[in-house]
Scaffold this active site. Structure first.
Site, PDB file in Angstrom:
ATOM      1  N   LYS A 195       0.774  -1.146   0.022  1.00 32.39           N
ATOM      2  CA  LYS A 195       0.032  -0.111   0.082  1.00 32.39           C
ATOM      3  C   LYS A 195       0.963   1.092   0.215  1.00 32.39           C
ATOM      4  O   LYS A 195       0.699   2.153  -0.774  1.00 32.39           O
ATOM      5  CB  LYS A 195      -1.137   0.121   1.206  1.00 32.39           C
TER       6      LYS A 195
ATOM      7  N   ASP B 249      -6.201   0.849   0.719  1.00 32.57           N
ATOM      8  CA  ASP B 249      -6.373   1.190   2.135  1.00 32.57           C
ATOM      9  C   ASP B 249      -7.674   0.799   2.578  1.00 32.57           C
ATOM     10  O   ASP B 249      -8.611   0.211   1.867  1.00 32.57           O
ATOM     11  CB  ASP B 249      -6.145   2.654   2.308  1.00 32.57           C
TER      12      ASP B 249
END
Length: 289
Positions: free
Chosen positions: A147, A165
């Protein structure tokens, strides 16, 4: 004495069973997903990373700090942090306790300080003090997962990436793009739906929508312009007036999370204009009901 006759009421007629919806084909889902992306592009033409940064190192550090806190809190913390430690070399030599005290407001400050010092040492010793522009290299840094790596690649190096996320994962499932919970699997599935060139901006748009309208608790379904395209419509407030009160940031008349937006950001006037246009769409939706 004769027993009184009690007339039994006729049993209620069963309601006819609703016709089950036909399963959505893969092609139909892809078309709907891409239309959602186009609608979000119109709703958030100014979508952007909401962390303040001026170079790849600052973005990397800010993204690590953003775990389990808001971007606004990070943006309030990083000016003092970067004033004291402007380079990887500076942060690599930081006193852990002093670093912890600066980043304390972001939470989990001891673990984050350990990651920041560790990744700074790695940048200094293995990458010549520069943030690498490859996913394979970034994920070797302490505290950096896919991420964080995709955030840095997409916004500091222009390399397309999908940032999964909590907001992105939640909306991807609500939109019916995937049922996966694991971020890596969500990234892979969604990546097959959209052209690679769209990945970075798609991430910003979906996260913007998750923060402003499609909240984790009480999503503002009645104020959502893409409600007709969403199979999860009805999970939240459907009354347009009540839903309108749930809107956040510029759509709710409040500032966003960046304290130092980039020079090409349309600014407050554009956000106000977009918010007004959004409210017009909500009003049209209410009239049409």
């Amino acid at each position: 004495m004769a027993e009184s006759k009690v007339r039994k009421a006729a049993p209620p007629k069963a309601k006819p069973a609703a016709k089950p919806r036909k399963p959505e084909t893969r092609l139909a889902m892809v078309r709907r997903a891409r239309r959602i992306n186009r609608e979000l592009a119109e709703l958030y033409p100014y979508a952007h990373p909401e962390l303040d940064f001026e170079n790849p190192f600052q973005l990397l550090v800010a993204t690590v700090l953003s775990a389990q806190t808001t971007d606004l809190r990070v943006n309030q913390t990083t000016p003092a942090l970067f004033a004291k430690y402007p380079t990887p070399e500076d942060m690599a030599a930081a006193n852990p306790e002093e670093l912890e005290e600066i980043i304390r407001p972001t939470g989990f400050f001891r673990n984050k300080a350990k990651s920041l010092i560790g990744l700074s040492i790695a940048l200094r010793d293995e990458f010549g003090g520069e943030v690498p522009g490859r996913l394979a290299d970034l994920v070797t840094l302490p505290g950096v997962g896919r991420k964080t790596a995709n955030v840095v690649l997409g916004n500091a190096f222009g390399v397309p990436g999908i940032t999964v996320d909590t907001h992105f994962g939640r909306l991807a499932r609500r939109f019916g793009w995937t049922t996966e919970e694991d971020p890596v699997k969500v990234e892979a599935v969604v990546g097959e739906i959209f052209p690679k060139s769209e990945w970075t901006m798609l991430s910003h748009r979906v996260v913007f929508h998750g923060r402003r309208i499609c909240h984790s608790q009480r999503p503002a379904c009645g104020a959502c312009p893409i409600a007709p395209l969403c199979p999860s419509y009805g999970e939240g407030e459907t009354d347009p007036e009540k839903a309108g009160k749930l809107l956040k940031y510029e759509l709710g008349g409040q500032p966003g999370q960046r304290l130092k937006p980039p020079g090409n950001f349309p600014g407050e006037a554009a956000a106000r204009a977009d918010a007004a246009a959004h409210q017009g769409k909500v009003a049209d939706m209410a009239v049409g009901q």
